[in-house]
Design an enzyme around this catalytic site. Sequence first.
Site, PDB file in Angstrom:
ATOM      1  CG  ASP A  67       4.362  -3.169  13.682  1.00 31.77           C
ATOM      2  OD1 ASP A  67       5.365  -3.773  14.293  1.00 31.77           O
ATOM      3  OD2 ASP A  67       4.649  -3.378  12.197  1.00 31.77           O
ATOM      4  CD  GLU A  77      -2.652  -4.394   5.520  1.00 32.41           C
ATOM      5  OE1 GLU A  77      -2.438  -3.809   6.511  1.00 32.41           O
ATOM      6  OE2 GLU A  77      -1.871  -5.292   4.843  1.00 32.41           O
ATOM      7  CE1 TYR A 102       5.556   1.624   7.073  1.00 29.12           C
ATOM      8  CE2 TYR A 102       3.790   2.707   5.669  1.00 29.12           C
ATOM      9  CZ  TYR A 102       4.207   1.700   6.817  1.00 29.12           C
ATOM     10  OH  TYR A 102       3.486   0.991   7.473  1.00 29.12           O
ATOM     11  CG  ASP A 142      -0.657  -7.499  12.009  1.00 29.94           C
ATOM     12  OD1 ASP A 142       0.144  -8.087  12.423  1.00 29.94           O
ATOM     13  OD2 ASP A 142      -0.534  -6.695  11.124  1.00 29.94           O
ATOM     14  CD  GLU A 175      -1.741  -9.231   9.054  1.00 27.33           C
ATOM     15  OE1 GLU A 175      -0.970  -8.558   8.427  1.00 27.33           O
ATOM     16  OE2 GLU A 175      -3.078  -9.011   9.004  1.00 27.33           O
ATOM     17  CG  ASP A 197       4.658  -8.021   0.515  1.00 28.30           C
ATOM     18  OD1 ASP A 197       4.027  -7.377   1.429  1.00 28.30           O
ATOM     19  OD2 ASP A 197       5.457  -7.708  -0.354  1.00 28.30           O
ATOM     20  CE  LYS A 231      -0.026  -3.190  11.703  1.00 32.64           C
ATOM     21  NZ  LYS A 231       0.711  -4.061  11.031  1.00 32.64           N
ATOM     22  CG  ASN A 234       3.179  -6.087  12.982  1.00 41.24           C
ATOM     23  OD1 ASN A 234       1.976  -5.707  13.119  1.00 41.24           O
ATOM     24  ND2 ASN A 234       3.295  -6.377  11.560  1.00 41.24           N
ATOM     25  CE  LYS A 238      -3.580  -5.484   9.323  1.00 41.38           C
ATOM     26  NZ  LYS A 238      -2.854  -6.174   8.186  1.00 41.38           N
ATOM     27  CD  GLU A 271       3.445  -8.131   7.313  1.00 43.72           C
ATOM     28  OE1 GLU A 271       3.934  -7.016   7.560  1.00 43.72           O
ATOM     29  OE2 GLU A 271       2.011  -7.901   7.503  1.00 43.72           O
ATOM     30  CG  HIS A 309       1.349  -6.932   3.607  1.00 34.23           C
ATOM     31  ND1 HIS A 309       2.661  -6.430   3.125  1.00 34.23           N
ATOM     32  CD2 HIS A 309       1.309  -6.337   4.857  1.00 34.23           C
ATOM     33  CE1 HIS A 309       3.195  -5.644   4.020  1.00 34.23           C
ATOM     34  NE2 HIS A 309       2.379  -5.381   5.211  1.00 34.23           N
ATOM     35  CB  ALA A 310      -1.650  -3.804   0.603  1.00 31.13           C
TER      36      ALA A 310
END
Length: 437
Positions: A25, A383, A33, A247, A273, A325, A219, A249, A217, A302, A352-353
């Site tokens: 993003d 999400e 992750y 979103d 977002e 979250d 980014k 971020n 959604k 989030e 948020h997920a």
Amino acid sequence: MPQKIIRLTVSDVRFPTSLEQHGSDAMHTDPDYSVAYVVIETDQGMPGYGLTFTVGRGTEIVVCAVEALSALVVGKSLEEIVSDFRGFYRLLTSDGQMRWIGPEKGVIQLATAAVLNAVWDLWARSEGKPLWKLLVDMDPRKLISCIDFRYITDALTEQEALDILVKAQMGKQQRVDQMLKEGYPAYTTSCAWLGYSDQLLKQLCTDALNDGWTKFKVKVGADLEDDIRRCSLIRQMIGPNNTLMIDANQRWDVGEAITWVTRLAEYKPLWIEEPTSPDDILGHAAISKALAPLGIGVATGEQCHNRVMFKQFLQASALQFVQIDSCRLGSVNENLAVLLMAHKFKVPVCPHAGGVGLCELVQHLILFDYISVSASLDNRMCEFVDHLHEHFKSPVVIQNAHYMPPKDPGYSCEMLQSSVQRHQYPQGQVWKKLQGQ
């Protein structure tokens, strides 16, 4: 017999998602992750699993914080903890020395979430229920006793919270049956990460539409002309009647957010977002006020540190969608407080997920919210991101763009041992291979 916690271990588990730009993003351009993954062992042989989500570097710091908290957990029995869960929550968040590096925010709160998620998983397993069902079946007074109301009684008293839960008892079984049959509505973020090419974006969007997705959604935030092109492309593909969210971020200053989103208003986004710093409550309020005439709401949460910040966001009318979250706040305990405050302030919750395990965990919380708190699906959705579910023992089940309620006992935190070993950082096979070892 009481289950005594005899050991708590924590692992640094990372997935090299940055290689294919998954999760990219405007602010987090190359995320890997990751999770700090906690395993609680008891003298009765029943484990509890918990985690908190990160995006690569820094996970080792969360691991250190979990290890620091472990001394407050080992030696206690599950029965001792849940008989005074509010007290145990406060024990972790108000340690006379560790509180200084919070309080109740940042790395120490992420670590608290990981530990408490493991305790909730253990409790649900010991009752033989998925976590959402443990919560739904729990006596309202017992639920209230799990929540630390310190600092939020000016917005929500214990009695008000209890009244909300008691009122929602009416029709509860019908909502349970409805969720078991239909599931909870979801939206997808998987199609439009910022690093994806237009070709990939089109392909993923086409696939999602064919699979029944109606809420998407995108980014935004790096380049305005690029955002206009991509939002135009997605809106064209999904048509005028499907839902679009955007979103940023945390990319913009307040004035810049208003100007930028106004330029994207023609694509009819439901919300913007994280338009600015996640700590800027009055900035979000100003953006909300400016965008309201355009029919665009503001969503955030989030990276909202704790229930106190959510309280102020709600009091300031600074958001129109609350995004809890499962791993940023202090586990289920603190999320319960936010769900109840959001209901009092009549603001829908859209969690948020994504990441690693966030879908698996937060589905339990939003099912509880619908069944036992809000009793409403208006303007509500959860999400979904289609990454890394294969590493979990009880991965999410999506049918017709809805989360189907988990059936396995626990909080859906348990990862496959083979996945943990292969992706442990830096000694796991995946990382050794990438480092040429």
